[in-house]
Write a protein that holds these residues in place. Structure first.
Motif, PDB file in Angstrom:
ATOM      1  N   PRO A   1      54.366  -3.630  47.488  1.00  0.00           N
ATOM      2  CA  PRO A   1      53.282  -4.606  47.625  1.00  0.00           C
ATOM      3  C   PRO A   1      52.884  -4.841  49.082  1.00  0.00           C
ATOM      4  CG  PRO A   1      54.878  -5.363  46.008  1.00  0.00           C
ATOM      5  CD  PRO A   1      55.476  -4.162  46.664  1.00  0.00           C
ATOM      6  N   TYR A   2      53.865  -4.927  49.967  1.00  0.00           N
ATOM      7  CA  TYR A   2      53.560  -5.139  51.389  1.00  0.00           C
ATOM      8  C   TYR A   2      52.745  -3.982  51.944  1.00  0.00           C
ATOM      9  CZ  TYR A   2      54.178  -5.586  56.435  1.00  0.00           C
ATOM     10  OH  TYR A   2      53.952  -5.675  57.788  1.00  0.00           O
ATOM     11  N   GLN A   3      53.158  -2.760  51.609  1.00  0.00           N
ATOM     12  CA  GLN A   3      52.455  -1.578  52.117  1.00  0.00           C
ATOM     13  C   GLN A   3      51.010  -1.545  51.617  1.00  0.00           C
ATOM     14  OE1 GLN A   3      54.132  -0.002  54.284  1.00  0.00           O
ATOM     15  NE2 GLN A   3      56.204  -0.686  53.785  1.00  0.00           N
ATOM     16  N   ASN A   4      50.785  -2.055  50.415  1.00  0.00           N
ATOM     17  CA  ASN A   4      49.466  -1.978  49.784  1.00  0.00           C
ATOM     18  C   ASN A   4      48.512  -3.084  50.236  1.00  0.00           C
ATOM     19  OD1 ASN A   4      47.997  -2.643  46.639  1.00  0.00           O
ATOM     20  ND2 ASN A   4      47.578  -0.816  47.824  1.00  0.00           N
ATOM     21  N   MET A   5      49.059  -4.207  50.696  1.00  0.00           N
ATOM     22  CA  MET A   5      48.207  -5.342  51.057  1.00  0.00           C
ATOM     23  C   MET A   5      47.443  -5.096  52.351  1.00  0.00           C
ATOM     24  SD  MET A   5      50.435  -8.736  50.172  1.00  0.00           S
ATOM     25  CE  MET A   5      51.125  -8.973  48.548  1.00  0.00           C
ATOM     26  N   THR A   6      46.271  -5.696  52.434  1.00  0.00           N
ATOM     27  CA  THR A   6      45.490  -5.601  53.662  1.00  0.00           C
ATOM     28  C   THR A   6      46.102  -6.501  54.730  1.00  0.00           C
ATOM     29  OG1 THR A   6      44.049  -7.369  52.854  1.00  0.00           O
ATOM     30  CG2 THR A   6      43.343  -5.096  52.453  1.00  0.00           C
ATOM     31  N   THR A   7      45.781  -6.210  55.980  1.00  0.00           N
ATOM     32  CA  THR A   7      46.299  -6.982  57.102  1.00  0.00           C
ATOM     33  C   THR A   7      45.789  -8.422  57.051  1.00  0.00           C
ATOM     34  OG1 THR A   7      46.376  -4.988  58.441  1.00  0.00           O
ATOM     35  CG2 THR A   7      46.368  -7.080  59.625  1.00  0.00           C
ATOM     36  N   GLY A   8      46.646  -9.350  57.474  1.00  0.00           N
ATOM     37  CA  GLY A   8      46.246 -10.761  57.531  1.00  0.00           C
ATOM     38  C   GLY A   8      47.315 -11.685  57.000  1.00  0.00           C
ATOM     39  N   CYS A   9      48.294 -12.026  57.832  1.00  0.00           N
ATOM     40  CA  CYS A   9      49.375 -12.949  57.470  1.00  0.00           C
ATOM     41  C   CYS A   9      50.185 -12.457  56.276  1.00  0.00           C
ATOM     42  CB  CYS A   9      48.837 -14.350  57.209  1.00  0.00           C
ATOM     43  SG  CYS A   9      50.079 -15.636  57.532  1.00  0.00           S
ATOM     44  N   LYS A  10      50.615 -11.212  56.346  1.00  0.00           N
ATOM     45  CA  LYS A  10      51.502 -10.642  55.336  1.00  0.00           C
ATOM     46  C   LYS A  10      52.836 -10.316  56.017  1.00  0.00           C
ATOM     47  CE  LYS A  10      48.038 -10.483  52.371  1.00  0.00           C
ATOM     48  NZ  LYS A  10      46.893 -10.809  53.252  1.00  0.00           N
ATOM     49  N   TRP A  11      53.918 -10.860  55.490  1.00  0.00           N
ATOM     50  CA  TRP A  11      55.265 -10.649  56.038  1.00  0.00           C
ATOM     51  C   TRP A  11      56.152  -9.972  55.008  1.00  0.00           C
ATOM     52  CZ3 TRP A  11      57.858 -14.800  59.568  1.00  0.00           C
ATOM     53  CH2 TRP A  11      56.970 -15.229  60.567  1.00  0.00           C
TER      54      TRP A  11
ATOM     55  N   HIS B   1      60.912 -20.789  56.731  1.00  0.00           N
ATOM     56  CA  HIS B   1      60.518 -21.804  57.717  1.00  0.00           C
ATOM     57  C   HIS B   1      59.599 -21.206  58.780  1.00  0.00           C
ATOM     58  CE1 HIS B   1      61.055 -24.375  61.340  1.00  0.00           C
ATOM     59  NE2 HIS B   1      60.944 -25.341  60.439  1.00  0.00           N
ATOM     60  N   GLU B   2      59.971 -20.025  59.296  1.00  0.00           N
ATOM     61  CA  GLU B   2      59.170 -19.374  60.340  1.00  0.00           C
ATOM     62  C   GLU B   2      57.796 -18.978  59.808  1.00  0.00           C
ATOM     63  OE1 GLU B   2      60.076 -19.045  63.572  1.00  0.00           O
ATOM     64  OE2 GLU B   2      61.854 -20.199  63.019  1.00  0.00           O
ATOM     65  N   PHE B   3      57.776 -18.440  58.589  1.00  0.00           N
ATOM     66  CA  PHE B   3      56.520 -18.017  57.969  1.00  0.00           C
ATOM     67  C   PHE B   3      55.576 -19.196  57.765  1.00  0.00           C
ATOM     68  CE2 PHE B   3      54.281 -17.477  53.820  1.00  0.00           C
ATOM     69  CZ  PHE B   3      53.373 -16.493  54.197  1.00  0.00           C
ATOM     70  N   LEU B   4      56.083 -20.284  57.196  1.00  0.00           N
ATOM     71  CA  LEU B   4      55.237 -21.442  56.919  1.00  0.00           C
ATOM     72  C   LEU B   4      54.773 -22.121  58.206  1.00  0.00           C
ATOM     73  CD1 LEU B   4      57.006 -22.983  53.799  1.00  0.00           C
ATOM     74  CD2 LEU B   4      54.909 -21.631  53.879  1.00  0.00           C
ATOM     75  N   ALA B   5      55.596 -22.069  59.253  1.00  0.00           N
ATOM     76  CA  ALA B   5      55.170 -22.612  60.550  1.00  0.00           C
ATOM     77  C   ALA B   5      53.986 -21.815  61.081  1.00  0.00           C
ATOM     78  CB  ALA B   5      56.328 -22.573  61.540  1.00  0.00           C
ATOM     79  N   GLY B   6      54.022 -20.489  60.898  1.00  0.00           N
ATOM     80  CA  GLY B   6      52.915 -19.639  61.313  1.00  0.00           C
ATOM     81  C   GLY B   6      51.661 -19.907  60.505  1.00  0.00           C
ATOM     82  N   VAL B   7      51.822 -20.079  59.189  1.00  0.00           N
ATOM     83  CA  VAL B   7      50.675 -20.387  58.324  1.00  0.00           C
ATOM     84  C   VAL B   7      50.049 -21.714  58.747  1.00  0.00           C
ATOM     85  CG1 VAL B   7      49.970 -20.965  55.962  1.00  0.00           C
ATOM     86  CG2 VAL B   7      51.566 -19.076  56.358  1.00  0.00           C
ATOM     87  N   GLN B   8      50.885 -22.705  59.012  1.00  0.00           N
ATOM     88  CA  GLN B   8      50.394 -24.024  59.405  1.00  0.00           C
ATOM     89  C   GLN B   8      49.639 -23.966  60.730  1.00  0.00           C
ATOM     90  OE1 GLN B   8      53.471 -26.979  60.010  1.00  0.00           O
ATOM     91  NE2 GLN B   8      52.082 -28.657  59.554  1.00  0.00           N
ATOM     92  N   ALA B   9      50.113 -23.099  61.641  1.00  0.00           N
ATOM     93  CA  ALA B   9      49.486 -22.985  62.958  1.00  0.00           C
ATOM     94  C   ALA B   9      48.321 -21.996  62.967  1.00  0.00           C
ATOM     95  CB  ALA B   9      50.526 -22.560  63.987  1.00  0.00           C
ATOM     96  N   SER B  10      48.045 -21.386  61.806  1.00  0.00           N
ATOM     97  CA  SER B  10      47.017 -20.330  61.696  1.00  0.00           C
ATOM     98  C   SER B  10      47.279 -19.200  62.679  1.00  0.00           C
ATOM     99  CB  SER B  10      45.616 -20.927  61.928  1.00  0.00           C
ATOM    100  OG  SER B  10      45.327 -21.900  60.960  1.00  0.00           O
ATOM    101  N   ASP B  11      48.563 -18.923  62.901  1.00  0.00           N
ATOM    102  CA  ASP B  11      48.980 -17.841  63.800  1.00  0.00           C
ATOM    103  C   ASP B  11      50.234 -17.217  63.207  1.00  0.00           C
ATOM    104  OD1 ASP B  11      49.685 -16.114  65.778  1.00  0.00           O
ATOM    105  OD2 ASP B  11      49.902 -17.618  67.360  1.00  0.00           O
ATOM    106  N   CYS B  12      50.057 -16.111  62.497  1.00  0.00           N
ATOM    107  CA  CYS B  12      51.154 -15.525  61.734  1.00  0.00           C
ATOM    108  C   CYS B  12      51.960 -14.481  62.504  1.00  0.00           C
ATOM    109  CB  CYS B  12      50.621 -14.920  60.439  1.00  0.00           C
ATOM    110  SG  CYS B  12      50.179 -16.183  59.225  1.00  0.00           S
ATOM    111  N   LYS B  13      51.784 -14.410  63.800  1.00  0.00           N
ATOM    112  CA  LYS B  13      52.594 -13.476  64.589  1.00  0.00           C
ATOM    113  C   LYS B  13      54.059 -13.900  64.509  1.00  0.00           C
ATOM    114  CE  LYS B  13      50.608 -13.740  68.618  1.00  0.00           C
ATOM    115  NZ  LYS B  13      49.425 -14.626  68.449  1.00  0.00           N
ATOM    116  N   LEU B  14      54.945 -12.910  64.517  1.00  0.00           N
ATOM    117  CA  LEU B  14      56.381 -13.185  64.525  1.00  0.00           C
ATOM    118  C   LEU B  14      56.839 -13.385  65.961  1.00  0.00           C
ATOM    119  CD1 LEU B  14      59.081 -13.272  62.908  1.00  0.00           C
ATOM    120  CD2 LEU B  14      59.296 -10.826  63.396  1.00  0.00           C
ATOM    121  N   ILE B  15      57.465 -14.532  66.238  1.00  0.00           N
ATOM    122  CA  ILE B  15      57.900 -14.821  67.605  1.00  0.00           C
ATOM    123  C   ILE B  15      59.093 -13.949  67.982  1.00  0.00           C
ATOM    124  CG2 ILE B  15      58.853 -16.612  69.119  1.00  0.00           C
ATOM    125  CD1 ILE B  15      57.245 -18.648  67.473  1.00  0.00           C
TER     126      ILE B  15
END
Length: 246
Positions: A181-191, A221-235
């Motif tokens: 599923p990850y490989q198939n999804m388009t880019t945009g906040c997919k972890w 926790h890290e994922f939802l923090a990124g969603v909340q900040a509208s910035d899904c980059k992994l720190i």
């Protein structure tokens, strides 16, 4: 039936609905419910009668456990029951919380439920409209009994997928099929998070599961923090697992 975990903070950040696997109940996934509560969410673990322990016993009658589970996880009526349960839980929870944020979390059959809710095409003729802010699928399925190839290409909402290097599929296929599923999804906040050594049942809190539980909670926790900040980059990567982001 449901178990409710009230937010431990004065402000409710959102609601989290947790959907168990085949044969499970609202009594499971205490570690996720408690963690979401500590993050400030109102969490509800929903009991699904149509795909709980009794339903598994009925499907297994006169056949093997694997065959009985295969019947259950491909039963459209069981999923329709799940979506009714989730809708009722979500409506009730949002009445208790000022935030409009809603997260759907599911493991195993619950992960299939999450993916359908997010908009994945499926072989069971179930069409759901996305109603959640973010989706978390633990032990998601690749193409096969439930989903056709390229089933996830239209999903646009944020999605976190989790598996482990010992998280085999029902038919014995490698954990790597769960990354499809990850490989198939388009880019945009997919972890995609892969936990070293985690088994299928470790995610359900069974066996020697403390490491898996701790890492699952941390990446959520890290994922939802990124969603909340509208910035899904992994720190930064989390030791004990490998996280891919796109």
């Amino acid at each position: 039936p449901a178990m409710v975990y009230k937010p431990s903070t004065s402000e409710c950040k959102g609601v989290a609905i947790i959907s168990h696997g085949a044969g499970g109940s609202e009594q499971g996934y205490n570690y996720i419910g408690s963690a979401m509560s500590s993050f400030g969410y109102l969490a509800v673990v929903v009991g699904h009668r149509e795909s709980g322990f009794q339903a598994v016993q009925e499907k297994v009658s006169g056949t093997s456990l694997a065959e009985g589970l295969a019947k259950l996880i491909t039963d459209p009526l069981a999923y329709q029951g799940r979506f009714r349960d989730i809708a009722v839980a979500k409506e009730w929870a949002q009445g208790q919380c000022n935030s409009k944020v809603a997260v759907l979390i599911g493991h195993s059959m619950g992960a299939a439920t999450v993916m359908m809710a997010a908009g994945a095409r499926n072989k069971l003729n179930i069409a759901e409209v996305s109603k959640f802010t973010a989706y978390i699928a633990i032990s998601p399925q690749g193409s096969g009994l439930i989903f056709p190839a390229n089933a996830w290409s239209d999903i646009t909402q944020p999605v976190l997928m989790l598996t482990g290097t010992q998280d085999k599929e029902l038919g014995g296929l490698s954990w790597e099929t769960r990354t499809e599923p990850y490989q198939n999804m388009t880019t945009g906040c997919k972890w995609l998070g892969v936990i070293d050594g985690a088994t299928h049942m470790n995610f359900a809190g069974r066996g020697i599961s403390k490491k898996t539980e701790a890492l699952t909670v941390k990446v959520i926790h890290e994922f939802l923090a990124g969603v909340q900040a509208s910035d899904c980059k992994l720190i930064q990567q989390i030791p004990g697992m490998t996280i891919s982001v796109k």
